[in-house]
Design a protein around this motif. Structure first.
Motif, PDB file in Angstrom:
ATOM      1  N   VAL A  57       0.871  -1.177   0.000  1.00 17.61           N
ATOM      2  CA  VAL A  57       0.000   0.000   0.000  1.00 17.61           C
ATOM      3  C   VAL A  57       0.906   1.225   0.000  1.00 17.61           C
ATOM      4  O   VAL A  57       1.736   1.378   0.887  1.00 17.61           O
ATOM      5  N   THR A  58       0.760   2.075  -1.015  1.00 17.26           N
ATOM      6  CA  THR A  58       1.552   3.295  -1.089  1.00 17.26           C
ATOM      7  C   THR A  58       0.633   4.503  -1.254  1.00 17.26           C
ATOM      8  O   THR A  58      -0.471   4.383  -1.794  1.00 17.26           O
ATOM      9  N   VAL A  59       1.113   5.644  -0.765  1.00 16.26           N
ATOM     10  CA  VAL A  59       0.367   6.894  -0.874  1.00 16.26           C
ATOM     11  C   VAL A  59       1.277   7.922  -1.526  1.00 16.26           C
ATOM     12  O   VAL A  59       2.412   8.126  -1.090  1.00 16.26           O
ATOM     13  N   GLU A  60       0.777   8.552  -2.574  1.00 18.13           N
ATOM     14  CA  GLU A  60       1.497   9.653  -3.203  1.00 18.13           C
ATOM     15  C   GLU A  60       0.497  10.759  -3.469  1.00 18.13           C
ATOM     16  O   GLU A  60      -0.433  10.578  -4.263  1.00 18.13           O
ATOM     17  N   ARG A  61       0.679  11.857  -2.753  1.00 19.83           N
ATOM     18  CA  ARG A  61      -0.255  12.987  -2.779  1.00 19.83           C
ATOM     19  C   ARG A  61      -1.647  12.504  -2.411  1.00 19.83           C
ATOM     20  O   ARG A  61      -1.869  12.060  -1.322  1.00 19.83           O
ATOM     21  N   ASN A  62      -2.578  12.526  -3.326  1.00 14.66           N
ATOM     22  CA  ASN A  62      -3.945  12.100  -2.992  1.00 14.66           C
ATOM     23  C   ASN A  62      -4.321  10.767  -3.652  1.00 14.66           C
ATOM     24  O   ASN A  62      -5.486  10.461  -3.820  1.00 14.66           O
ATOM     25  N   VAL A  63      -3.317   9.962  -4.014  1.00 13.32           N
ATOM     26  CA  VAL A  63      -3.573   8.672  -4.658  1.00 13.32           C
ATOM     27  C   VAL A  63      -3.042   7.548  -3.767  1.00 13.32           C
ATOM     28  O   VAL A  63      -1.870   7.532  -3.405  1.00 13.32           O
ATOM     29  N   VAL A  64      -3.920   6.617  -3.429  1.00 17.70           N
ATOM     30  CA  VAL A  64      -3.532   5.423  -2.684  1.00 17.70           C
ATOM     31  C   VAL A  64      -3.488   4.281  -3.689  1.00 17.70           C
ATOM     32  O   VAL A  64      -4.476   4.020  -4.381  1.00 17.70           O
ATOM     33  N   SER A  65      -2.342   3.620  -3.782  1.00 17.36           N
ATOM     34  CA  SER A  65      -2.182   2.487  -4.689  1.00 17.36           C
ATOM     35  C   SER A  65      -2.055   1.212  -3.870  1.00 17.36           C
ATOM     36  O   SER A  65      -1.273   1.152  -2.922  1.00 17.36           O
ATOM     37  N   ILE A  66      -2.808   0.209  -4.241  1.00 13.03           N
ATOM     38  CA  ILE A  66      -2.780  -1.077  -3.555  1.00 13.03           C
ATOM     39  C   ILE A  66      -2.387  -2.131  -4.575  1.00 13.03           C
ATOM     40  O   ILE A  66      -3.001  -2.232  -5.647  1.00 13.03           O
ATOM     41  N   ARG A  67      -1.362  -2.897  -4.253  1.00 14.12           N
ATOM     42  CA  ARG A  67      -0.923  -4.008  -5.094  1.00 14.12           C
ATOM     43  C   ARG A  67      -0.827  -5.245  -4.212  1.00 14.12           C
ATOM     44  O   ARG A  67      -0.341  -5.174  -3.098  1.00 14.12           O
ATOM     45  N   ALA A  68      -1.291  -6.341  -4.734  1.00 16.08           N
ATOM     46  CA  ALA A  68      -1.231  -7.599  -4.004  1.00 16.08           C
ATOM     47  C   ALA A  68      -0.885  -8.720  -4.980  1.00 16.08           C
ATOM     48  O   ALA A  68      -1.210  -8.652  -6.167  1.00 16.08           O
ATOM     49  N   GLN A  89      -1.091 -10.780 -10.074  1.00 18.40           N
ATOM     50  CA  GLN A  89      -1.065  -9.404  -9.565  1.00 18.40           C
ATOM     51  C   GLN A  89      -2.473  -8.829  -9.511  1.00 18.40           C
ATOM     52  O   GLN A  89      -3.231  -8.954 -10.468  1.00 18.40           O
ATOM     53  N   PHE A  90      -2.792  -8.210  -8.399  1.00 23.16           N
ATOM     54  CA  PHE A  90      -4.037  -7.467  -8.232  1.00 23.16           C
ATOM     55  C   PHE A  90      -3.644  -6.027  -7.951  1.00 23.16           C
ATOM     56  O   PHE A  90      -2.695  -5.780  -7.198  1.00 23.16           O
ATOM     57  N   ALA A  91      -4.346  -5.069  -8.523  1.00 22.58           N
ATOM     58  CA  ALA A  91      -3.998  -3.667  -8.295  1.00 22.58           C
ATOM     59  C   ALA A  91      -5.253  -2.808  -8.315  1.00 22.58           C
ATOM     60  O   ALA A  91      -6.218  -3.101  -9.022  1.00 22.58           O
ATOM     61  N   ARG A  92      -5.190  -1.764  -7.507  1.00 23.61           N
ATOM     62  CA  ARG A  92      -6.300  -0.808  -7.461  1.00 23.61           C
ATOM     63  C   ARG A  92      -5.753   0.528  -6.991  1.00 23.61           C
ATOM     64  O   ARG A  92      -4.867   0.578  -6.150  1.00 23.61           O
ATOM     65  N   GLN A  93      -6.302   1.611  -7.527  1.00 28.58           N
ATOM     66  CA  GLN A  93      -5.933   2.957  -7.095  1.00 28.58           C
ATOM     67  C   GLN A  93      -7.175   3.665  -6.589  1.00 28.58           C
ATOM     68  O   GLN A  93      -8.253   3.546  -7.173  1.00 28.58           O
ATOM     69  N   LEU A  94      -6.993   4.413  -5.511  1.00 28.12           N
ATOM     70  CA  LEU A  94      -8.063   5.228  -4.948  1.00 28.12           C
ATOM     71  C   LEU A  94      -7.628   6.675  -5.007  1.00 28.12           C
ATOM     72  O   LEU A  94      -6.519   7.020  -4.580  1.00 28.12           O
TER      73      LEU A  94
END
Length: 162
Positions: A57-68, A89-94
């Motif tokens: 789980v990473t956060v850059e500015r206002n984007v949370v990226s989730i990779r599993a 790989q599973f990925a999602r951005q919020l």
């Protein structure tokens, strides 16, 4: 708005996957539930069978990226009879709204569910604004009408000044 509900690029990817690879989207999905509870947003993402070390789980500015990542359970020499479980790989951005505080985001993986807690930023919380400079009522004017008219005029001036 606190969470962007529509990501045009993700929607384009979803439509392309549906058109080109029927069923592939279902294998790569990361179902999500998002809600606001008090002064924080709670996000729950289903990641069954994924180990905590395989989640990023990473956060850059206002984007949370989730990779599993989930690897298949088979080993060298196994004969595969049925393989319907998604892996890879599973990925999602919020995309977070400006009213959230990504610096205080916390994450936990519990029973195959990734739990994200994102507090509302202090600047975005509702706060009571004290009225400053409002004159206090005096008893110098003994005529009821004059005091009422003066108070109404001051009240109107306050509302237009703010």
């Amino acid at each position: 708005m606190t969470l962007m509900r529509f990501d045009p690029f993700r929607e384009l990817d979803r439509l392309a996957e549906q058109a080109l690879h029927t069923g592939a989207r279902a294998l790569r999905s990361m179902p999500m539930e998002a809600l606001r509870r008090g002064d924080e947003f709670l996000i729950f993402l289903d990641l069954p069978g994924v180990l905590p070390d395989d989640v990023d789980v990473t956060v850059e500015r206002n984007v949370v990226s989730i990779r599993a990542t989930r690897a298949p359970q088979r080993q060298e020499g196994d004969e595969v009879i049925v393989d319907e479980r998604p892996y890879g790989q599973f990925a999602r951005q919020l995309f977070l709204g400006e009213n959230l505080d990504p610096g205080r985001l916390s994450a936990d993986l519990e029973n195959g569910v990734l739990n994200l807690r994102i507090p509302v930023s202090e600047q975005s919380k509702p706060r009571r604004v004290p009225l400053g400079g409002q004159p206090t009522a005096t008893t110098a004017d003994t005529s009821g009408a004059g005091a009422s008219d003066t108070a109404n005029q001051q009240s109107t001036e306050q509302s237009t000044t703010v």
